[in-house]
Enzyme design. Structure first.
Site, PDB file in Angstrom:
ATOM      1  N   LYS A  15      -2.291  44.967  53.284  1.00 35.52           N
ATOM      2  CA  LYS A  15      -2.341  45.050  54.742  1.00 35.52           C
ATOM      3  C   LYS A  15      -2.643  46.457  55.228  1.00 35.52           C
ATOM      4  O   LYS A  15      -3.278  46.634  56.266  1.00 35.52           O
ATOM      5  CB  LYS A  15      -1.026  44.558  55.360  1.00 35.52           C
ATOM      6  CG  LYS A  15      -0.853  43.051  55.270  1.00 35.52           C
ATOM      7  CD  LYS A  15       0.266  42.560  56.165  1.00 35.52           C
ATOM      8  CE  LYS A  15       0.404  41.050  56.073  1.00 35.52           C
ATOM      9  NZ  LYS A  15       1.585  40.566  56.807  1.00 35.52           N
TER      10      LYS A  15
ATOM     11  N   LYS B  52      -6.707  31.145  49.964  1.00 37.93           N
ATOM     12  CA  LYS B  52      -5.701  30.409  50.734  1.00 37.93           C
ATOM     13  C   LYS B  52      -6.179  30.127  52.148  1.00 37.93           C
ATOM     14  O   LYS B  52      -6.830  30.979  52.755  1.00 37.93           O
ATOM     15  CB  LYS B  52      -4.430  31.264  50.830  1.00 37.93           C
ATOM     16  CG  LYS B  52      -3.223  30.653  50.143  1.00 37.93           C
ATOM     17  CD  LYS B  52      -2.009  31.535  50.296  1.00 37.93           C
ATOM     18  CE  LYS B  52      -1.293  31.296  51.607  1.00 37.93           C
ATOM     19  NZ  LYS B  52       0.048  31.882  51.668  1.00 37.93           N
TER      20      LYS B  52
ATOM     21  N   LYS C  35      -4.513  32.068  58.711  1.00 35.30           N
ATOM     22  CA  LYS C  35      -4.728  32.225  60.149  1.00 35.30           C
ATOM     23  C   LYS C  35      -5.661  33.380  60.445  1.00 35.30           C
ATOM     24  O   LYS C  35      -6.214  33.460  61.523  1.00 35.30           O
ATOM     25  CB  LYS C  35      -3.438  32.419  60.936  1.00 35.30           C
ATOM     26  CG  LYS C  35      -2.206  32.833  60.208  1.00 35.30           C
ATOM     27  CD  LYS C  35      -1.043  33.025  61.179  1.00 35.30           C
ATOM     28  CE  LYS C  35       0.235  32.454  60.597  1.00 35.30           C
ATOM     29  NZ  LYS C  35       1.437  32.711  61.318  1.00 35.30           N
TER      30      LYS C  35
END
Ligand code: TRP
Length: 335
Positions: free
Chosen positions: A111, A194, A197
């Site tokens: 991140k 995966k 969102k």
């Protein structure tokens, strides 16, 4: 009774992966555990969030829990920021977490990206807050996906460090609960990634509030390969898209992968996709409709969250008092 804690970040676009990988399984757990299901808004703001979107998303995640069948009478449903114990305990635990442990966290590295010096302190200490979430309630079991296992390991290490430092046996070491019934749902555009969102393509995921037409269209456009469907599980080797669609079908139908492979052996994707779309609409349609109904009248959702916060705080506050006592904090004397 054993206690479960789990949470989802209110960062928009709840999708089929959240449903089949998490929320649906929580519904099954509520009979056997004291369940606390949180909307982790403090975790969400470790990355920039638009305030109005955050507010909506917090209500939407709560609505998804309820619409999917998590019963607010049996479970505690609340948003993290309304129970101050989370941040209070996070500070205490942060004081006993070596930087070396945090430096191993792969999610932070992902991140934070290349500009690590620009990442916020909150993003770095995210796993400490997650440990506090769990330990504040002395939760014994934590249903999480594969990607959160490292954070849960850290929570166990922190719990052990606290117990050792103060010579107590206070925190139970929380067990990860990787559920056999949970399905790892992959992107419809790339069966090796995966469903997420944050994927820029909305065609990569089925959102819980997508209408029937959108669901059918996304499934029709889902990536496949030119072969017909296989007649055995071995035939799925190196066919991640076929595997993903069959697994989604099996999960939605509540049937085994083997049974679904047997049913569609040799079939073309086109026909299979039509059946999959019908099934997805049948399962998600009512949940999405209920979510929309709940979000449109937020007073009801807000009342559920307020009641949840009271219940959560009733468990958390006495624990925090014990922890303060252990650490040597004086507490204000009231009355
Ligand atoms: N980090 C988790 C995720 O992104 C969310 C989360 C926060 C959580 N606190 C938690 C999950 C405590 C389980 C228990 O998926």
């Amino acid at each position: 009774m054993n206690r479960i804690f789990s949470g989802i970040q209110p960062t928009g676009n709840l999708h089929l992966g959240n449903y089949l990988g998490a929320i649906r399984n929580w519904v099954a757990l509520q009979a056997d555990y004291d369940c606390i299901f949180c909307i982790v808004d403090l975790h969400a703001i470790t990355q920039p969030q638009d305030p109005a979107a955050l507010r909506n998303s917090t209500r939407e995640v709560a609505a998804a829990y309820v619409a999917a069948g998590v019963d607010p009478d049996r479970c505690t449903i609340f948003n993290q920021s309304t129970v101050p114990g989370h941040t209070q305990l996070a500070w205490l635990l942060g004081c006993m977490t070596p930087l070396g442990w945090l430096n191993r966290m792969t999610q932070f590295k992902e991140k934070a990206g290349k500009q690590r010096d620009m990442a916020g302190l909150g993003l770095y200490s995210y796993p400490v807050l997650m440990a506090a979430d769990i330990l504040l309630y002395k939760a014994t079991h934590v249903p999480v996906g594969e990607d959160q296992k490292q954070h849960l390991e850290l929570a166990r290490d922190i719990a052990g460090a606290f117990n050792r430092a103060y010579g107590v046996d206070y925190f139970p070491l929380p067990e990860p609960q990787i559920l056999g019934t949970a399905t790892r749902v992959m992107s419809l555009r790339d069966g090796t990634k995966k469903m997420s969102k944050s994927d820029p393509s909305d065609y990569s995921r089925i959102n819980m509030t997508d209408d029937a037409e959108t669901v059918a269209l996304k499934i029709r456009r889902a990536k496949t390969d030119p072969l017909p469907l296989p007649d055995s599980a071995e035939g799925l080797a190196d066919r991640p898209e076929a595997e993903n669609l069959l697994d989604i079908y099996a999960a939605l139908a509540d049937r085994s992968r083997e049974a679904v492979i047997a049913e569609f052996a040799g079939a073309q994707f086109s026909g299979f996709k039509e059946k999959l779309a019908d099934l997805a609409v049948a399962v998600l349609g009512p949940i999405g409709a209920e979510m929309k109904r709940l979000v449109a009248a937020p007073d009801h959702v807000d009342a559920i969250l307020a009641r949840g916060a009271d219940r959560a705080n009733a468990v958390a506050a006495p624990h925090l008092a014990e922890i303060y006592e252990t650490v040597g904090m004086l507490r204000p004397q009231h009355g």
